[in-house]
Motif scaffolding. Structure first.
Motif, PDB file in Angstrom:
ATOM      1  N   GLY A   1       0.765  -1.240   0.000  1.00  0.00           N
ATOM      2  CA  GLY A   1       0.000   0.000   0.000  1.00  0.00           C
ATOM      3  C   GLY A   1       0.790   1.280   0.000  1.00  0.00           C
ATOM      4  N   LEU A   2       2.107   1.237  -0.049  1.00  0.00           N
ATOM      5  CA  LEU A   2       2.902   2.458  -0.157  1.00  0.00           C
ATOM      6  C   LEU A   2       2.774   3.016  -1.572  1.00  0.00           C
ATOM      7  CD1 LEU A   2       6.229   1.488   1.661  1.00  0.00           C
ATOM      8  CD2 LEU A   2       4.310   2.812   2.581  1.00  0.00           C
ATOM      9  N   THR A   3       2.655   4.312  -1.687  1.00  0.00           N
ATOM     10  CA  THR A   3       2.654   4.946  -2.999  1.00  0.00           C
ATOM     11  C   THR A   3       3.997   5.609  -3.231  1.00  0.00           C
ATOM     12  OG1 THR A   3       1.706   7.000  -2.116  1.00  0.00           O
ATOM     13  CG2 THR A   3       0.168   5.353  -2.956  1.00  0.00           C
ATOM     14  N   PHE A   4       4.428   5.633  -4.471  1.00  0.00           N
ATOM     15  CA  PHE A   4       5.709   6.246  -4.806  1.00  0.00           C
ATOM     16  C   PHE A   4       5.579   6.900  -6.171  1.00  0.00           C
ATOM     17  CE2 PHE A   4       5.682   1.827  -6.121  1.00  0.00           C
ATOM     18  CZ  PHE A   4       6.088   1.886  -7.456  1.00  0.00           C
ATOM     19  N   GLY A   5       6.482   7.840  -6.449  1.00  0.00           N
ATOM     20  CA  GLY A   5       6.399   8.521  -7.729  1.00  0.00           C
ATOM     21  C   GLY A   5       7.565   9.447  -7.951  1.00  0.00           C
ATOM     22  N   ALA A   6       7.564  10.052  -9.115  1.00  0.00           N
ATOM     23  CA  ALA A   6       8.622  10.985  -9.500  1.00  0.00           C
ATOM     24  C   ALA A   6       8.081  11.929 -10.561  1.00  0.00           C
ATOM     25  CB  ALA A   6       9.838  10.231 -10.038  1.00  0.00           C
ATOM     26  N   GLY A   7       8.747  13.039 -10.716  1.00  0.00           N
ATOM     27  CA  GLY A   7       8.363  14.000 -11.736  1.00  0.00           C
ATOM     28  C   GLY A   7       9.582  14.703 -12.296  1.00  0.00           C
ATOM     29  N   VAL A   8       9.512  15.046 -13.577  1.00  0.00           N
ATOM     30  CA  VAL A   8      10.583  15.783 -14.246  1.00  0.00           C
ATOM     31  C   VAL A   8       9.952  16.900 -15.060  1.00  0.00           C
ATOM     32  CG1 VAL A   8      12.493  15.686 -15.885  1.00  0.00           C
ATOM     33  CG2 VAL A   8      12.024  13.721 -14.402  1.00  0.00           C
ATOM     34  N   ASP A   9      10.482  18.103 -14.934  1.00  0.00           N
ATOM     35  CA  ASP A   9      10.052  19.243 -15.747  1.00  0.00           C
ATOM     36  C   ASP A   9      11.161  19.598 -16.720  1.00  0.00           C
ATOM     37  OD1 ASP A   9       7.797  19.254 -14.283  1.00  0.00           O
ATOM     38  OD2 ASP A   9       8.113  21.191 -13.317  1.00  0.00           O
ATOM     39  N   LEU A  10      10.831  19.656 -18.009  1.00  0.00           N
ATOM     40  CA  LEU A  10      11.770  20.112 -19.039  1.00  0.00           C
ATOM     41  C   LEU A  10      11.290  21.466 -19.512  1.00  0.00           C
ATOM     42  CD1 LEU A  10      12.281  16.808 -21.065  1.00  0.00           C
ATOM     43  CD2 LEU A  10      13.612  17.683 -19.150  1.00  0.00           C
ATOM     44  N   ASP A  11      11.998  22.507 -19.127  1.00  0.00           N
ATOM     45  CA  ASP A  11      11.601  23.875 -19.420  1.00  0.00           C
ATOM     46  C   ASP A  11      12.157  24.293 -20.771  1.00  0.00           C
ATOM     47  OD1 ASP A  11      10.728  26.429 -19.341  1.00  0.00           O
ATOM     48  OD2 ASP A  11      11.946  27.081 -17.647  1.00  0.00           O
ATOM     49  N   GLU A  12      11.277  24.482 -21.736  1.00  0.00           N
ATOM     50  CA  GLU A  12      11.586  24.875 -23.104  1.00  0.00           C
ATOM     51  C   GLU A  12      12.177  23.716 -23.889  1.00  0.00           C
ATOM     52  OE1 GLU A  12      13.834  28.454 -23.296  1.00  0.00           O
ATOM     53  OE2 GLU A  12      12.337  29.615 -22.219  1.00  0.00           O
ATOM     54  N   ASN A  13      11.957  23.747 -25.218  1.00  0.00           N
ATOM     55  CA  ASN A  13      12.420  22.651 -26.068  1.00  0.00           C
ATOM     56  C   ASN A  13      13.922  22.669 -26.285  1.00  0.00           C
ATOM     57  OD1 ASN A  13      12.665  24.810 -27.778  1.00  0.00           O
ATOM     58  ND2 ASN A  13      10.994  24.219 -29.137  1.00  0.00           N
TER      59      ASN A  13
END
Length: 316
Positions: free
Chosen positions: A62-74
């Motif tokens: 039941g543990l939740t995990f995650g990640a995120g990445v932001d790429l600013d401009e092409n």
């Protein structure tokens, strides 16, 4: 070459979406005009793009995990990636987040800047405090570890940021929030403390905020922070900061304004105000206007500058 790389990246991302639950791609784009003293008193075109990758999952227990990445401009595809990343794991014990995330002081306090403008003109003035002065302080890289836990209307957090060079001591922070409602008014309170030290300095900040949401679309935020042995990027040795933000939303229209001042040693100070207005076109598109005015009073010399923007922001 760039087109081929982008197409290849899109194919890989699409394959990931098809094969992995909890993977998504979103982002936003902006286009319009900007001007004012910040831009050399010249009106210029403005474009900006941010692509957001989000991933999440859940363990067998039941543990939740995650990640995120932001790429600013092409420009990211040409090897000039801007943006940040974060990783978290969450459960009954709370949430642990590491990476490009808020320190405990910033996490706890409400920002007085409301709404949006394409170049953040309304929150880019010299008096604006995003409550993150102590994040990345004294040249640290902004990689923060924060633990937060909520119970009922209360929540608290602790954070740490390490100096990779080993010269300075870690920056530590603690914060707490409380939310309640009274007579149809939603109230949010935040308080936080963060401190950093090293050879020749022993810096700290303690702040509090009050966030009030009235019936009928009115919104008000008050913010105050006291600093000790903290020098801003402008060179101001700051003692305190106070700010107020006011906003109103009705239907597709939203407007807001904010004012803030950093008071320094002696008579030195820096202050400013910001104005914002937006009209929601629906479907993720919004027309946005922003204005910011800054005033610096350093060593008895006063200077000022401003900036404005008008354009369309699109979220995907």
């Amino acid at each position: 070459m760039k087109k081929v790389l982008f197409a290849t990246t899109a194919l890989v991302a699409s394959a990931g979406i098809a094969s992995a639950q909890g993977v998504s791609i979103g982002g936003w784009a902006e286009m319009g005009i900007v001007g004012g003293g910040v831009y050399g008193d010249e009106v210029q075109f403005w474009t900006d793009i941010d692509v957001e990758f989000r991933m999440s999952g859940e363990t067998d227990n039941g543990l939740t995990f995650g990640a995120g990445v932001d790429l600013d401009e092409n420009g990211a595809f040409a090897g000039t990636t801007q943006g940040g990343e974060f990783i978290f794991i969450s459960g009954a014990f709370g949430t642990l987040t590491m990476g490009d995330t808020d320190g405990a002081l910033d996490w706890a306090l409400s920002d007085v800047g409301m709404g949006a403008s394409i170049d953040d003109a309304h929150t880019s003035h010299a008096g604006y405090n995003g409550n993150n002065v102590m994040d990345g302080f004294d040249g640290k890289d902004g990689q923060i570890a924060r633990y937060d836990y909520s119970f009922g209307d209360f929540a608290f957090a602790v954070s740490a940021e390490i100096d990779d060079s080993g010269v300075d001591d870690p920056t530590f922070g603690v914060g707490a929030t409380y939310a309640t409602s009274f007579g149809g008014v939603d109230l949010g309170f935040g308080i936080g403390y963060q401190a950093a030290s090293g050879p020749g300095f022993d810096s700290s900040a303690v702040g509090a905020s009050v966030d009030v949401m009235f019936a009928g679309g009115f919104h008000a935020i008050l913010n105050y922070t006291s600093y000790d042995d903290v020098v801003l990027g402008s060179g101001l040795v700051v003692d305190s900061h106070y700010a107020i933000g006011l906003g109103y939303t009705t239907g597709a229209i939203s407007v807001s304004g904010n004012y803030g001042m950093f008071e320094g040693t002696g008579d030195d100070s820096q202050s400013g105000f910001g104005l914002q207005a937006a009209y929601d076109l629906g479907g993720g598109a919004e027309v946005q206007f922003g204005y910011g005015y800054s005033e610096m009073d350093m060593g008895g010399v006063t200077t000022d500058t401003d900036q404005f923007s008008l354009g369309v922001a699109m979220s995907f």
